[in-house]
Design an enzyme around this catalytic site. Sequence first.
Site, PDB file in Angstrom:
ATOM      1  N   ALA A  73      78.473 108.923   0.047  1.00  0.00           N
ATOM      2  CA  ALA A  73      77.899 109.675  -1.074  1.00  0.00           C
ATOM      3  C   ALA A  73      78.002 111.185  -0.885  1.00  0.00           C
ATOM      4  CB  ALA A  73      76.448 109.270  -1.283  1.00  0.00           C
ATOM      5  N   CYS A 328      63.685 118.069  11.282  1.00  0.00           N
ATOM      6  CA  CYS A 328      63.458 118.768  12.544  1.00  0.00           C
ATOM      7  C   CYS A 328      64.606 119.740  12.786  1.00  0.00           C
ATOM      8  CB  CYS A 328      63.398 117.747  13.666  1.00  0.00           C
ATOM      9  SG  CYS A 328      62.958 118.467  15.230  1.00  0.00           S
TER      10      CYS A 328
HETATM   11  N1  PLP Z   1      71.830 111.032  -1.489  1.00  0.00           N
HETATM   12  C1  PLP Z   1      70.761 110.292  -1.158  1.00  0.00           C
HETATM   13  C2  PLP Z   1      69.622 110.175  -2.133  1.00  0.00           C
HETATM   14  C3  PLP Z   1      70.685 109.663   0.090  1.00  0.00           C
HETATM   15  O1  PLP Z   1      69.604 108.950   0.414  1.00  0.00           O
HETATM   16  C4  PLP Z   1      71.788 109.805   0.986  1.00  0.00           C
HETATM   17  C5  PLP Z   1      71.743 109.198   2.331  1.00  0.00           C
HETATM   18  O2  PLP Z   1      70.793 109.329   3.067  1.00  0.00           O
HETATM   19  C6  PLP Z   1      72.892 110.580   0.597  1.00  0.00           C
HETATM   20  C7  PLP Z   1      72.878 111.176  -0.649  1.00  0.00           C
HETATM   21  C8  PLP Z   1      74.090 110.733   1.497  1.00  0.00           C
HETATM   22  O3  PLP Z   1      74.817 109.519   1.575  1.00  0.00           O
HETATM   23  P1  PLP Z   1      75.946 109.251   2.675  1.00  0.00           P
HETATM   24  O4  PLP Z   1      75.222 108.939   3.941  1.00  0.00           O
HETATM   25  O5  PLP Z   1      76.721 108.085   2.174  1.00  0.00           O
HETATM   26  O6  PLP Z   1      76.783 110.461   2.784  1.00  0.00           O
END
Ligand code: PLP
Length: 392
Positions: A73, A328
């Site tokens: 993502a 952190c």
């Molecule tokens: N957006 C949200 C709401 C998330 O929870 C996460 C992951 O923790 C991400 C984006 C990033 O996703 P990725 O780990 O696939 O890069």
Amino acid sequence: MIYPIYLDNQATTPIDPIVLDSMMPYFYEKFGNAASSHHVYGQEAKEAVEFSRNQISKVLGAKPREIIFTSGATESINLGIKGIVEQNDINRCHIITQETEHKAVLDTYRALEEKGVRISILPVDSDGIVDPDLIKNEITKDTVLVSIMHANNEIGTIQPLKDIGSICLDAGVLFLVDACQSFSKLSINVRDMNINLLAATGHKIYGPKGIGFLYVSQKSPKVKLKIQIDGGGHERGFRSGTLPVSQIVGLGKAVQISDKEKEKENKRLEVLRDKLHLAISDCHPEIILNGSTSKRLPHNLNLCFPGLNAESIIMKMKGVACSTGSACSSANLKPSHVMKAIGRDNELAHSAIRFSLGRFNSESDIVKAIDIINNAISLLKERRKNRNKRIS
Ligand code: PLP
């Protein structure tokens, strides 16, 4: 080693064994490059990729060619946002978002702000919900994009996407959704919700890590993006690089299972989540729930423990794996931006813990977790009482 009970499924999920089985042939017998169209190895790989693309698009109400595979993502969000901004005059670009977005979104905007893009970061209410009217009022002739997450990763709050989508449609502004926490858990139809770009990832839905996708609307409107990775022109030129076929197959399988099971799974997790909440609040009535009671992911429980520190609680309950909302950074602990956005003061923000349940949590896990959590909190409260007595 005895592993703690895993209640951190919003950070990542274990892979479903059925998903893993579906991936295995693509590491060895069916190892072909999906771009090698001249032999059976490549043809089989391509077929598997397209099967998966088809599954994902069906769940979203999209067309297969609107799904672009990425590494996850974070990459999808970067491609979507920077791809739109760089299609426009950077100095006249205006984007609207909200305060509780994930760092993958907020940090991308921060980087663009330094280059001259104007970003409006709207506030949320005490449940973490953004008011669609605020978005409507913020749109100007320079606004090119509205980006709002579907469900929050810390407090699980679900945003009113349909209302925001129709505001964007009326204003002729593109709408990008970070659906990492909701994809194939909640229903999403990109056409009904007027979503033009949507990012999601495999590792939150019992699929593999290192694979995700960006949905890019190709019809009314046909969204154009400035390419971020140049190379062999894979993914119809949107994202070059040899496709990780095994990961894509796993993602497709994970989507198929999650989509089929989502109603049953959501109900089960909601019951377990509420049991956990009730048992903690029975024993420690001072706890405060973060996020909305009704518009919240069914597997999310984020609680403040007034007077205690989340890091100390987590150290005390070694039998449960969960997380604090705090980021952190070397020596200093910054309170979570989500906690601040919903109005928690620094002390309360530092007392927040997220428990997130998942497919492989049983009722007996929750019963054991309740004991561990309640005992840890009682012990820390007792210690605090004794300390206060000594001081006074
Ligand atoms: N957006 C949200 C709401 C998330 O929870 C996460 C992951 O923790 C991400 C984006 C990033 O996703 P990725 O780990 O696939 O890069």
